[in-house]
Design a protein around this motif. Structure first.
Motif, PDB file in Angstrom:
ATOM      1  N   LEU A  52       0.656  -1.165  -0.125  1.00 19.47           N
ATOM      2  CA  LEU A  52      -0.070   0.078  -0.010  1.00 19.47           C
ATOM      3  C   LEU A  52       0.913   1.245   0.038  1.00 19.47           C
ATOM      4  O   LEU A  52       1.731   1.334   0.731  1.00 19.47           O
ATOM      5  N   PRO A  53       0.661   2.124  -0.891  1.00 21.25           N
ATOM      6  CA  PRO A  53       1.394   3.457  -0.805  1.00 21.25           C
ATOM      7  C   PRO A  53       0.766   4.433   0.471  1.00 21.25           C
ATOM      8  O   PRO A  53      -0.164   4.033   0.817  1.00 21.25           O
ATOM      9  N   MET A  54       1.428   5.556   0.691  1.00 20.08           N
ATOM     10  CA  MET A  54       1.393   6.186   1.805  1.00 20.08           C
ATOM     11  C   MET A  54      -0.171   6.976   1.375  1.00 20.08           C
ATOM     12  O   MET A  54      -0.231   7.197   0.214  1.00 20.08           O
ATOM     13  N   LEU A  59      -3.928  10.566  -5.091  1.00 18.89           N
ATOM     14  CA  LEU A  59      -4.002   9.257  -5.752  1.00 18.89           C
ATOM     15  C   LEU A  59      -5.409   8.878  -5.925  1.00 18.89           C
ATOM     16  O   LEU A  59      -5.515   7.748  -6.846  1.00 18.89           O
ATOM     17  N   GLU A  60      -6.347   9.294  -5.364  1.00 20.17           N
ATOM     18  CA  GLU A  60      -7.730   9.074  -5.619  1.00 20.17           C
ATOM     19  C   GLU A  60      -8.233   9.794  -6.886  1.00 20.17           C
ATOM     20  O   GLU A  60      -8.381  11.064  -6.871  1.00 20.17           O
ATOM     21  N   LYS A  98      -1.693   1.861  10.385  1.00 15.92           N
ATOM     22  CA  LYS A  98      -2.447   3.089  10.556  1.00 15.92           C
ATOM     23  C   LYS A  98      -3.092   3.410   8.873  1.00 15.92           C
ATOM     24  O   LYS A  98      -4.028   3.937   8.845  1.00 15.92           O
ATOM     25  N   ASN A  99      -1.850   3.253   8.097  1.00 17.93           N
ATOM     26  CA  ASN A  99      -2.207   3.708   6.767  1.00 17.93           C
ATOM     27  C   ASN A  99      -3.002   2.711   6.122  1.00 17.93           C
ATOM     28  O   ASN A  99      -3.965   2.995   5.403  1.00 17.93           O
ATOM     29  N   ALA A 100      -2.903   1.276   6.468  1.00 22.82           N
ATOM     30  CA  ALA A 100      -3.964   0.493   5.721  1.00 22.82           C
ATOM     31  C   ALA A 100      -5.391   0.741   6.322  1.00 22.82           C
ATOM     32  O   ALA A 100      -6.334   0.791   5.431  1.00 22.82           O
TER      33      ALA A 100
END
Length: 194
Positions: A52-54, A59-60, A98-100
């Motif tokens: 997963l990217p940060m 990116l959306e 947390k990112n996920a």
């Protein structure tokens, strides 16, 4: 009288550590093995969060996410419940975890209204403080954590709980993990109305 099969419960297991030989990966591997031994309708799948990217809303694009994020969100959405293996970094959850969580909570929040459990391995309190922070995060994203049993494993206690490859070898800890998995299974069925 014929036994009634338990409904299938799909559990997504996530390790907050992205280090391959981490103790928390060892807990996940052990839970997967336990689920196979139980043969009670619970199916545990490990989902890797390292690709997963940060989180970056740039990116959306037009309501879509990067491919790795879309794949992760689909796995979360398809699951009936979750098992987090959460190490403790600086009294909290890890940045990858947390990112996920944040990616899967972007609209629409795919965590919502499902059961979850937390296990952790580490020094000191065995990752206990990360569990409290994860529970706080869970409130906002509408996760329903089991309250008991709790599982905190101090990895520095003798005798060794893990082998050199990070595999859990302690029988008592495995039995405790089994109780967590059974509780999660029952709670997930309850939330599904079964």
């Amino acid at each position: 009288m014929e036994a009634i099969a338990s409904p299938l419960v799909k559990v997504v297991a996530i390790s907050g550590s992205i280090r391959k030989a981490s103790f928390n990966h060892g807990l996940v591997r052990s839970v997967i093995d336990i689920s196979k031994e139980l043969n009670n309708g619970v199916k545990v799948e490990y989902v890797d969060i390292s690709p997963l990217p940060m989180l970056n809303t740039d990116l959306e694009v037009n309501g879509t996410y990067p491919a790795a994020v879309e794949a992760f969100r689909n796995k979360i959405a398809e699951a009936d419940c979750y098992l987090f293996a959460s190490p403790e970094y600086n009294y909290s959850v890890t940045a990858p975890l947390k990112n996920a969580i944040d990616w899967a909570s972007r609209p629409p929040n795919v965590w919502a209204d499902k059961a979850a459990a937390i296990v952790s391995a580490g020094g000191g309190w065995g990752g206990g403080r990360s569990q409290y922070h994860l529970r706080q995060i869970g409130i906002y994203i509408d996760l329903h954590f089991i309250n008991k049993p709790e599982f905190y494993l101090n990895v520095f206690e003798a005798p060794a709980k893990f082998d050199a490859d990070g595999n859990l070898i302690d029988a008592e800890s495995k039995e405790s993990l089994k109780k967590v998995l059974l509780s999660l299974h029952a709670y997930a069925l309850r939330l599904k109305g079964k």
